[in-house]
Motif scaffolding. Structure first.
Motif, PDB file in Angstrom:
ATOM      1  N   ILE A 190       0.682  -1.053   0.165  1.00  0.00           N
ATOM      2  CA  ILE A 190       0.266  -0.089  -0.333  1.00  0.00           C
ATOM      3  C   ILE A 190       1.448   1.100   0.052  1.00  0.00           C
ATOM      4  N   LEU A 191       1.753   1.416   0.692  1.00  0.00           N
ATOM      5  CA  LEU A 191       2.768   2.781   0.999  1.00  0.00           C
ATOM      6  C   LEU A 191       3.467   2.994  -0.044  1.00  0.00           C
ATOM      7  N   ARG A 192       4.156   2.073  -0.668  1.00  0.00           N
ATOM      8  CA  ARG A 192       4.770   2.225  -1.541  1.00  0.00           C
ATOM      9  C   ARG A 192       4.416   2.319  -3.121  1.00  0.00           C
ATOM     10  N   SER A 193       2.439   2.114  -3.316  1.00  0.00           N
ATOM     11  CA  SER A 193       2.358   2.128  -3.907  1.00  0.00           C
ATOM     12  C   SER A 193       2.458   3.586  -5.403  1.00  0.00           C
ATOM     13  N   LYS A 194       2.227   3.860  -6.134  1.00  0.00           N
ATOM     14  CA  LYS A 194       1.992   4.936  -7.186  1.00  0.00           C
ATOM     15  C   LYS A 194       1.371   5.836  -7.521  1.00  0.00           C
TER      16      LYS A 194
END
Length: 212
Positions: free
Chosen positions: A205-209
């Motif tokens: 979630i946190l590293r999504s675009k």
């Protein structure tokens, strides 16, 4: 690739309005905006892929898919996905939906977090899964034009969604942690290969675009 959100038809009927009223009453702004984005991303994919599916049912399941995280619909011992699935089945049963459609709606919500399975089910199940995946983790990001992404977020803002949704998950099932035991197969790999870089949902979630 669609570039105009106005090409996407949002269902409008009494049952839709009744479903919206339930989400507004028992959900919150995070669930409301997220659920509507999920429908729109799923609908865009369905249109672009020229799929046949029940649009009204897709919207209703999108609205209900996270209600299992709310106090009203959360059980003491079931996965939150099953709570949401039970809620949509109970809701739809009062509108004389056929048995097959009730099962389709139940499967759509019950499987919406089940990677590797939901995308191979019926189109309604797969599209809800893809809509959730796009909004939460940016799955299939490049299938959506910049114009579509911006229009959907402008209509239903994300705010601080990345962090808010993780907190919402925790608050929704912290009273029944035993229900969060998911796909146990990766634990087998980890057992034999301790250095295996096991995926982490929060990191996805946190590293999504998405910016937020």
């Amino acid at each position: 690739m669609l570039k105009n959100i106005n090409e996407v038809r949002v269902p409008d009927s009494k049952i839709i309005k009744d479903a919206q009223d339930i989400v507004r009453e028992y959900g919150n702004e995070i669930i409301w905006n997220h659920s509507n984005r999920v429908f729109l991303f799923g609908e865009v994919k369905g249109v672009q892929d020229n799929l046949t599916y029940d649009k009204e049912l897709l919207y209703i399941t999108a609205l209900f898919h996270d209600l299992g995280l709310t106090e009203k619909y959360s059980s003491d011992d079931l996965r939150f996905e099953v709570d949401g699935a039970n809620a949509v089945r109970q809701f739809l049963s009062t509108y004389n939906y056929e048995k097959g459609d009730l099962q389709l709606a139940w499967d759509s919500i019950a499987l919406h977090t089940t990677l590797g399975v939901a995308e191979h089910k019926e189109n309604n199940v797969a599209l809800l899964y893809h809509g959730v995946g796009m909004d939460v983790m940016g799955d299939n990001w490049n299938q959506y034009s910049d114009e579509i992404r911006k229009a959907i977020v402008n209509k239903f803002p994300r705010g601080n969604f990345k962090h808010d949704v993780i907190e919402s998950f925790y608050n929704g099932f912290k009273h029944k942690p035993e229900t969060t035991f998911g796909n146990i197969k990766s634990d087998v790999i980890k057992y034999f290969e301790p250095e295996y870089p096991q995926n982490n949902f929060c990191s996805c979630i946190l590293r999504s675009k998405w910016d937020s």
